[in-house]
Design a protein around this motif. Structure first.
Motif, PDB file in Angstrom:
ATOM      1  N   VAL A 338       7.999   4.875  16.120  1.00 39.03           N
ATOM      2  CA  VAL A 338       8.756   5.903  16.840  1.00 39.03           C
ATOM      3  C   VAL A 338       8.801   5.588  18.334  1.00 39.03           C
ATOM      4  N   LEU A 339       7.655   5.214  18.900  1.00 32.06           N
ATOM      5  CA  LEU A 339       7.600   4.906  20.328  1.00 32.06           C
ATOM      6  C   LEU A 339       8.433   3.667  20.654  1.00 32.06           C
ATOM      7  N   GLN A 341      11.123   2.675  19.027  1.00 34.21           N
ATOM      8  CA  GLN A 341      12.524   3.080  18.957  1.00 34.21           C
ATOM      9  C   GLN A 341      12.950   3.888  20.187  1.00 34.21           C
ATOM     10  N   ALA A 342      12.009   4.642  20.738  1.00 30.22           N
ATOM     11  CA  ALA A 342      12.334   5.478  21.902  1.00 30.22           C
ATOM     12  C   ALA A 342      12.575   4.637  23.148  1.00 30.22           C
ATOM     13  N   ASN A 345      13.182   5.750  26.991  1.00 30.09           N
ATOM     14  CA  ASN A 345      13.516   7.179  27.005  1.00 30.09           C
ATOM     15  C   ASN A 345      12.396   7.933  26.294  1.00 30.09           C
ATOM     16  N   LEU A 346      11.280   8.065  26.992  1.00 30.25           N
ATOM     17  CA  LEU A 346      10.076   8.656  26.393  1.00 30.25           C
ATOM     18  C   LEU A 346       9.927  10.119  26.795  1.00 30.25           C
ATOM     19  N   ASN A 350      13.528  13.061  23.021  1.00 33.68           N
ATOM     20  CA  ASN A 350      13.949  11.811  22.399  1.00 33.68           C
ATOM     21  C   ASN A 350      12.933  11.302  21.386  1.00 33.68           C
ATOM     22  N   VAL A 351      11.657  11.549  21.637  1.00 34.25           N
ATOM     23  CA  VAL A 351      10.636  11.157  20.663  1.00 34.25           C
ATOM     24  C   VAL A 351      10.869  11.887  19.341  1.00 34.25           C
ATOM     25  N   LYS A 353      13.714  13.035  18.306  1.00 37.14           N
ATOM     26  CA  LYS A 353      14.963  12.489  17.758  1.00 37.14           C
ATOM     27  C   LYS A 353      14.686  11.197  16.994  1.00 37.14           C
ATOM     28  N   GLU A 354      13.839  10.334  17.549  1.00 41.43           N
ATOM     29  CA  GLU A 354      13.530   9.067  16.885  1.00 41.43           C
ATOM     30  C   GLU A 354      12.618   9.268  15.668  1.00 41.43           C
TER      31      GLU A 354
END
Length: 404
Positions: A338-339, A341-342, A345-346, A350-351, A353-354
């Motif tokens: 997840v991180l 993919q983010a 944009n952390l 957005n986290v 969303k991912e």
């Protein structure tokens, strides 16, 4: 005029470069706990108290993040994992979670363990709009993005597992008389609901006794005696490791020999079957979605070799017989994905969303099991396989199936 035109073009080029640089800077967006070099994640875990057997999950997660950090972190950022002991006590969970969010300023809470404990902070996390990600409990309510968009589970839901147990009984047990032991909270009730949903009209006929316990109870001996005396020939055990080990010992002490169904949260060779006694645990049936590290077949795989090498280097004190250390390894990889993919944009938004945009397989999952999420599906894992403990290890007794 030529000179003027060149000058104008030069100014335009400089402006374009400035805009590009500004855009590059703007692409970085950080929530609390994030810098150019680190990401701060919070966690609560029962390192003490009645559910202390789960403490190794927090330790294995921390060990996996140590590996990630040694290898350069996530997109160049190291993970600072702050894991606090809540003793499996909801009031303590509230206190520790508030500390993590309001004082330590973590980006999110990851893998908080326990249904009653996560329930105690469920509304708080969503009101504060802080991700409550991949909670270590299979209660169905963690998959409700419409009403609780900041909370997501990870493991198969307890109702899903209950339905799969119901299917097993219907297919394999003649004239079943079911006795149920369950923890008196959402965790235990979800398992029971899933079973009853699958049995349908047969539930009232086939379930002959139900006994609950409180997590603060010292033992569950009296409940086991009542279940045996009910005439049940199927024992559906919905309890955490401490009480699961007690239940196994008491069932054998009473010379009761039911079809023994054990929920997956206590399906650990190292944490449950070993302390209860391998001989006493023989024949117990459960459900699994990741590979058993005690299996010779598993031990021949490349996935096991990688897992064991990680254990030896980063968690040498951990028990290689304990499936909870496989669990921690897997869920930590999910968080890292997840991180990754983010990217830069952390933000908390957005986290989440991912987290709702995953499609992945991980080493040590059973073949056919994967993680899939979407904006409307907050149940990452929905497949399991029936397994039986043969006195030494878990062996498959069926195929990977989905409750859907």
């Amino acid at each position: 005029m030529n000179t003027g035109r060149k000058f104008t073009l030069a100014l335009a080029a400089v402006a374009a470069i400035g805009l590009a640089a500004g855009s590059a800077v703007a692409e970085k967006a950080y929530g609390p706990g994030v810098t150019d070099t680190s990401i701060k994640l919070g966690n609560t875990n029962p390192y003490s108290g009645p559910a202390a057997g789960y403490g190794t999950i927090g330790k294995s997660i921390s060990a996996y993040f140590d590996k990630v950090n040694k290898e350069g972190g996530v997109n160049g950022r190291t993970i600072e994992f702050i894991s606090l002991d809540d003793g499996y006590s909801p009031p303590k969970t509230k206190e520790q979670t508030r500390k993590l969010v309001e004082q330590d300023k973590v980006l999110l809470i990851f893998q908080g363990l326990g249904t009653p404990t996560n329930s105690a902070v469920h509304n708080y996390m969503n009101k504060k709009k802080v991700p409550q990600l991949f909670v270590a409990t299979g209660a169905t309510k963690w998959g409700d993005p419409e009403n609780f968009p900041w909370t997501m589970g990870w493991q198969p839901s307890y109702q899903t597992e209950g339905r799969l147990f119901g299917a097993y009984i219907m297919e394999n047990v003649k004239d079943p008389k079911i006795g149920i032991l369950y923890q008196n909270d959402d965790y235990g009730k979800d398992y029971v609901k899933g079973l009853k949903d699958k049995l349908g009209d047969k539930a009232s006929e086939w379930i002959v006794a139900e006994e609950s316990y409180e997590v603060t109870d010292p033992t569950i001996s009296s409940q086991i005696i009542k279940l045996k005396n009910s005439g049940a020939n199927v024992f559906y055990n919905v309890s955490i490791p401490k009480f699961a080990a007690q239940a196994i010992k008491k069932v054998r002490e009473l010379e009761w020999d039911p079809v023994f169904l054990n929920n997956s949260v206590s399906n650990s060779v190292g944490s449950v079957y070993k302390p209860a006694g391998f001989d006493k645990s023989k024949g117990i049936i459960s459900l699994q979605y990741y590979q058993d590290p005690t299996s010779p077949d598993t031990q021949q795989t490349e996935a096991y070799a990688k897992w064991k090498a990680w254990m030896e280097e980063y968690y040498p004190d951990g028990d290689v017989l304990n499936t909870f250390n496989v669990y921690g390894y897997l869920v930590a990889q999910t968080m890292v994905q997840v991180l990754e993919q983010a990217g830069d944009n952390l933000t908390r938004e957005n986290v989440m969303k991912e987290a709702a945009n995953l499609n992945m397989e991980i080493d040590m999952f059973l073949p056919g099991v994967s993680i899939e999420t979407s904006a409307t599906d907050f149940y990452p894992i929905e497949k399991m396989m029936p397994v039986q403990f043969n006195g030494e290890r878990l062996v498959p007794i069926g195929k990977v199936v989905s409750a859907n």
